[in-house]
Scaffold this motif. Structure first.
Motif, PDB file in Angstrom:
ATOM      1  N   THR A 142       0.835  -1.200   0.000  1.00 36.68           N
ATOM      2  CA  THR A 142       0.000   0.000   0.000  1.00 36.68           C
ATOM      3  C   THR A 142       0.871   1.251   0.000  1.00 36.68           C
ATOM      4  O   THR A 142       1.773   1.404   0.828  1.00 36.68           O
ATOM      5  N   ARG A 143       0.617   2.130  -0.949  1.00 40.37           N
ATOM      6  CA  ARG A 143       1.336   3.395  -1.074  1.00 40.37           C
ATOM      7  C   ARG A 143       0.334   4.491  -1.427  1.00 40.37           C
ATOM      8  O   ARG A 143      -0.808   4.206  -1.804  1.00 40.37           O
ATOM      9  N   PRO A 144       0.748   5.752  -1.345  1.00 42.06           N
ATOM     10  CA  PRO A 144      -0.148   6.813  -1.812  1.00 42.06           C
ATOM     11  C   PRO A 144      -0.582   6.551  -3.255  1.00 42.06           C
ATOM     12  O   PRO A 144       0.246   6.273  -4.124  1.00 42.06           O
ATOM     13  N   ASN A 145      -1.879   6.570  -3.483  1.00 45.93           N
ATOM     14  CA  ASN A 145      -2.451   6.366  -4.822  1.00 45.93           C
ATOM     15  C   ASN A 145      -2.406   4.904  -5.266  1.00 45.93           C
ATOM     16  O   ASN A 145      -2.765   4.597  -6.408  1.00 45.93           O
ATOM     17  N   LEU A 146      -1.932   3.988  -4.414  1.00 49.55           N
ATOM     18  CA  LEU A 146      -1.816   2.577  -4.779  1.00 49.55           C
ATOM     19  C   LEU A 146      -2.485   1.714  -3.724  1.00 49.55           C
ATOM     20  O   LEU A 146      -2.070   1.693  -2.557  1.00 49.55           O
ATOM     21  N   THR A 147      -3.524   0.987  -4.146  1.00 49.41           N
ATOM     22  CA  THR A 147      -4.269   0.108  -3.251  1.00 49.41           C
ATOM     23  C   THR A 147      -4.149  -1.332  -3.739  1.00 49.41           C
ATOM     24  O   THR A 147      -4.583  -1.640  -4.856  1.00 49.41           O
ATOM     25  N   PRO A 148      -3.555  -2.226  -2.950  1.00 51.00           N
ATOM     26  CA  PRO A 148      -3.529  -3.636  -3.343  1.00 51.00           C
ATOM     27  C   PRO A 148      -4.865  -4.301  -3.031  1.00 51.00           C
ATOM     28  O   PRO A 148      -5.519  -3.973  -2.031  1.00 51.00           O
ATOM     29  N   ALA A 149      -5.273  -5.227  -3.880  1.00 48.43           N
ATOM     30  CA  ALA A 149      -6.535  -5.939  -3.688  1.00 48.43           C
ATOM     31  C   ALA A 149      -6.287  -7.431  -3.907  1.00 48.43           C
ATOM     32  O   ALA A 149      -5.774  -7.820  -4.963  1.00 48.43           O
ATOM     33  N   PRO A 150      -6.614  -8.275  -2.945  1.00 45.97           N
ATOM     34  CA  PRO A 150      -6.386  -9.712  -3.108  1.00 45.97           C
ATOM     35  C   PRO A 150      -7.272 -10.294  -4.195  1.00 45.97           C
ATOM     36  O   PRO A 150      -8.371  -9.798  -4.458  1.00 45.97           O
ATOM     37  N   ALA A 151      -6.786 -11.350  -4.829  1.00 46.81           N
ATOM     38  CA  ALA A 151      -7.530 -11.980  -5.927  1.00 46.81           C
ATOM     39  C   ALA A 151      -8.616 -12.899  -5.363  1.00 46.81           C
ATOM     40  O   ALA A 151      -8.561 -14.126  -5.492  1.00 46.81           O
ATOM     41  N   ASP A 152      -9.602 -12.295  -4.724  1.00 47.56           N
ATOM     42  CA  ASP A 152     -10.760 -13.017  -4.215  1.00 47.56           C
ATOM     43  C   ASP A 152     -11.996 -12.141  -4.431  1.00 47.56           C
ATOM     44  O   ASP A 152     -11.919 -11.099  -5.089  1.00 47.56           O
ATOM     45  N   VAL A 153     -13.120 -12.558  -3.896  1.00 42.86           N
ATOM     46  CA  VAL A 153     -14.366 -11.809  -4.109  1.00 42.86           C
ATOM     47  C   VAL A 153     -14.232 -10.381  -3.600  1.00 42.86           C
ATOM     48  O   VAL A 153     -14.654  -9.418  -4.262  1.00 42.86           O
ATOM     49  N   ARG A 154     -13.616 -10.226  -2.431  1.00 47.44           N
ATOM     50  CA  ARG A 154     -13.444  -8.880  -1.871  1.00 47.44           C
ATOM     51  C   ARG A 154     -12.578  -8.022  -2.776  1.00 47.44           C
ATOM     52  O   ARG A 154     -12.891  -6.852  -3.039  1.00 47.44           O
ATOM     53  N   GLY A 155     -11.486  -8.600  -3.279  1.00 46.07           N
ATOM     54  CA  GLY A 155     -10.586  -7.832  -4.126  1.00 46.07           C
ATOM     55  C   GLY A 155     -11.221  -7.439  -5.450  1.00 46.07           C
ATOM     56  O   GLY A 155     -11.017  -6.325  -5.937  1.00 46.07           O
ATOM     57  N   ILE A 156     -12.006  -8.348  -6.034  1.00 41.63           N
ATOM     58  CA  ILE A 156     -12.656  -8.034  -7.307  1.00 41.63           C
ATOM     59  C   ILE A 156     -13.697  -6.927  -7.121  1.00 41.63           C
ATOM     60  O   ILE A 156     -13.848  -6.048  -7.976  1.00 41.63           O
TER      61      ILE A 156
ATOM     62  N   TYR B  78      -4.159 -22.198 -19.761  1.00 42.13           N
ATOM     63  CA  TYR B  78      -5.404 -21.812 -19.103  1.00 42.13           C
ATOM     64  C   TYR B  78      -5.272 -20.358 -18.680  1.00 42.13           C
ATOM     65  O   TYR B  78      -4.390 -19.996 -17.896  1.00 42.13           O
ATOM     66  N   THR B  79      -6.137 -19.505 -19.221  1.00 46.67           N
ATOM     67  CA  THR B  79      -5.985 -18.052 -19.115  1.00 46.67           C
ATOM     68  C   THR B  79      -7.198 -17.437 -18.442  1.00 46.67           C
ATOM     69  O   THR B  79      -8.341 -17.774 -18.768  1.00 46.67           O
ATOM     70  N   MET B  80      -6.957 -16.516 -17.511  1.00 46.33           N
ATOM     71  CA  MET B  80      -8.059 -15.911 -16.763  1.00 46.33           C
ATOM     72  C   MET B  80      -9.027 -15.172 -17.682  1.00 46.33           C
ATOM     73  O   MET B  80      -8.632 -14.567 -18.685  1.00 46.33           O
TER      74      MET B  80
ATOM     75  N   GLN C 272      -9.528  -1.806 -29.794  1.00 46.13           N
ATOM     76  CA  GLN C 272     -10.920  -2.224 -29.724  1.00 46.13           C
ATOM     77  C   GLN C 272     -11.174  -2.993 -28.436  1.00 46.13           C
ATOM     78  O   GLN C 272     -10.242  -3.492 -27.788  1.00 46.13           O
ATOM     79  N   ALA C 273     -12.440  -3.095 -28.072  1.00 47.05           N
ATOM     80  CA  ALA C 273     -12.817  -3.894 -26.907  1.00 47.05           C
ATOM     81  C   ALA C 273     -12.546  -5.369 -27.193  1.00 47.05           C
ATOM     82  O   ALA C 273     -12.445  -5.792 -28.354  1.00 47.05           O
ATOM     83  N   LEU C 274     -12.418  -6.156 -26.149  1.00 48.37           N
ATOM     84  CA  LEU C 274     -12.200  -7.588 -26.308  1.00 48.37           C
ATOM     85  C   LEU C 274     -13.411  -8.245 -26.966  1.00 48.37           C
ATOM     86  O   LEU C 274     -14.540  -7.763 -26.838  1.00 48.37           O
ATOM     87  N   PRO C 275     -13.193  -9.346 -27.686  1.00 46.98           N
ATOM     88  CA  PRO C 275     -14.326 -10.053 -28.299  1.00 46.98           C
ATOM     89  C   PRO C 275     -15.321 -10.532 -27.251  1.00 46.98           C
ATOM     90  O   PRO C 275     -14.995 -10.667 -26.070  1.00 46.98           O
ATOM     91  N   ASP C 276     -16.542 -10.804 -27.689  1.00 47.47           N
ATOM     92  CA  ASP C 276     -17.586 -11.278 -26.771  1.00 47.47           C
ATOM     93  C   ASP C 276     -17.269 -12.663 -26.220  1.00 47.47           C
ATOM     94  O   ASP C 276     -17.595 -12.972 -25.074  1.00 47.47           O
ATOM     95  N   SER C 277     -16.642 -13.505 -27.025  1.00 44.92           N
ATOM     96  CA  SER C 277     -16.327 -14.862 -26.598  1.00 44.92           C
ATOM     97  C   SER C 277     -15.176 -14.852 -25.593  1.00 44.92           C
ATOM     98  O   SER C 277     -14.119 -14.269 -25.869  1.00 44.92           O
ATOM     99  N   PRO C 278     -15.333 -15.494 -24.431  1.00 43.56           N
ATOM    100  CA  PRO C 278     -14.235 -15.561 -23.460  1.00 43.56           C
ATOM    101  C   PRO C 278     -12.977 -16.207 -24.037  1.00 43.56           C
ATOM    102  O   PRO C 278     -11.861 -15.785 -23.737  1.00 43.56           O
ATOM    103  N   GLU C 279     -13.180 -17.242 -24.866  1.00 46.10           N
ATOM    104  CA  GLU C 279     -12.023 -17.919 -25.465  1.00 46.10           C
ATOM    105  C   GLU C 279     -11.285 -16.993 -26.423  1.00 46.10           C
ATOM    106  O   GLU C 279     -10.043 -16.923 -26.412  1.00 46.10           O
TER     107      GLU C 279
ATOM    108  N   ARG D 265     -14.411 -10.165 -18.192  1.00 49.58           N
ATOM    109  CA  ARG D 265     -15.632  -9.889 -17.431  1.00 49.58           C
ATOM    110  C   ARG D 265     -15.650  -8.449 -16.926  1.00 49.58           C
ATOM    111  O   ARG D 265     -16.694  -7.774 -16.964  1.00 49.58           O
ATOM    112  N   LEU D 266     -14.511  -7.964 -16.463  1.00 49.53           N
ATOM    113  CA  LEU D 266     -14.454  -6.591 -15.967  1.00 49.53           C
ATOM    114  C   LEU D 266     -14.746  -5.583 -17.080  1.00 49.53           C
ATOM    115  O   LEU D 266     -15.451  -4.588 -16.864  1.00 49.53           O
ATOM    116  N   GLN D 267     -14.213  -5.853 -18.264  1.00 53.62           N
ATOM    117  CA  GLN D 267     -14.468  -4.923 -19.357  1.00 53.62           C
ATOM    118  C   GLN D 267     -15.930  -4.954 -19.768  1.00 53.62           C
ATOM    119  O   GLN D 267     -16.518  -3.909 -20.073  1.00 53.62           O
TER     120      GLN D 267
END
Length: 291
Positions: free
Chosen positions: A158-172, A209-211, A246-253, A216-218
């Motif tokens: 954690t720094r000024p202007n920088l917030t870490p968020a864990p890769a879980d429901v809370r972080g998302i 295997y890619t997240m 351009q925005a990402l394609p609609d298909s997750p793959e 989803r966020l976009q």
């Protein structure tokens, strides 16, 4: 784990990191490079994975390239205590994002925030600090297996202007709130996600295997997407920043394939600075890799 151990481990690590950070960065990088090379030359799973992944992407790679990739991994680790424990670690390297600030400002002017993806390439710890010098940044990170370190890592990052968020429901949720405020979200897209949270997509000639989180966020926010990394130079760093047209394609793959292709373009700029020893082609439990 006892309460005493939960207190002592972070306290000891804080002290060790603080002491290491008193050394000049060049010294720490030199020690890290030597340690990285020693680890890669030791027979074992890490050495095999580093060599196999590098040769898959660069079949012409020789021993010199292998050794430099090993040294780079060590430098990457050595930069962590310096970046976490120094009050102003980027003071010797002012304005790293300055050449790209106008482009980032233009993306943020759309009012939907901005997602920056950065692979395990170059000095990604310092990149977060460089981005936060220009825009409010919430950076997603994967929590360590040891629960005693969860809070410690958040405090250290954690720094000024920088917030870490864990890769879980809370972080998302934290990431989503930041994007809705028109801020920046930082994500490492080449971490292997949990089963059901990714899609298989090519990465240097093999399915990985890619997240699908970035996709989803976009879709949820409409945030523009950029890819960036901080290249390590002999006497400093150079920021690379590229916005997707351009925005990402609609298909997750298809979206995962686009993201991996963008990561490949960055890796090509500094191939020995990618973390080839990372288990990028890991098959999550209960899943089967496609042919």
């Amino acid at each position: 784990m006892s309460r005493l151990s939960s207190f002592l481990l972070p306290a000891v690590l804080t002290g060790v990191f603080w002491l290491l950070a008193r050394l000049p960065l060049s010294w720490m990088q030199a020690v890290g490079a030597a340690a990285g090379l020693a680890a890669a030359r030791r027979p074992g799973r890490y050495s095999r994975r580093l060599r196999e992944n590098l040769l898959r992407a660069y079949p012409q790679a020789d021993e010199a390239m292998f050794d430099e990739a090993a040294r780079s991994a060590g430098r990457m680790s050595a930069e962590m205590p310096y970046g976490w424990s120094r009050r102003d670690p980027l003071k010797p390297f002012p304005g790293l994002m300055r050449p790209h600030k106008a482009q980032g400002d233009a993306l943020l002017a759309q009012g939907k925030g901005m997602i920056i993806i950065t692979p395990h390439l170059g000095c990604f710890e310092f990149l977060a600090l460089a981005v936060a010098e220009n825009w409010p940044l919430t950076a997603l990170y994967r929590q360590p297996h040891n629960p005693a370190l969860h809070g410690w890592i958040e405090r250290m990052r954690t720094r000024p202007n920088l917030t870490p968020a864990p890769a879980d429901v809370r972080g998302i949720r934290t990431i989503l709130k930041a994007l809705k405020r028109g801020e920046v979200a930082g994500i490492l897209p080449d971490q292997v996600p949990a089963p059901g949270e990714g899609a298989w997509a090519p990465f240097f000639g093999r399915k990985a295997y890619t997240m699908t989180l970035v996709h989803r966020l976009q879709k949820l926010t409409g945030a523009p997407l950029a890819v960036a990394f901080l290249e390590r130079l002999p006497n400093g760093y150079r920021a690379h920043f590229h916005a997707l047209a351009q925005a990402l394609p609609d298909s997750p793959e298809e979206a995962a394939a686009v993201i991996n292709a963008e990561v490949e373009k960055m890796v090509v700029l500094a191939p020995t600075q990618y973390l080839w020893g990372y288990h990028r082609y890991k098959v999550p439990d209960g899943m089967t890799a496609p042919e």
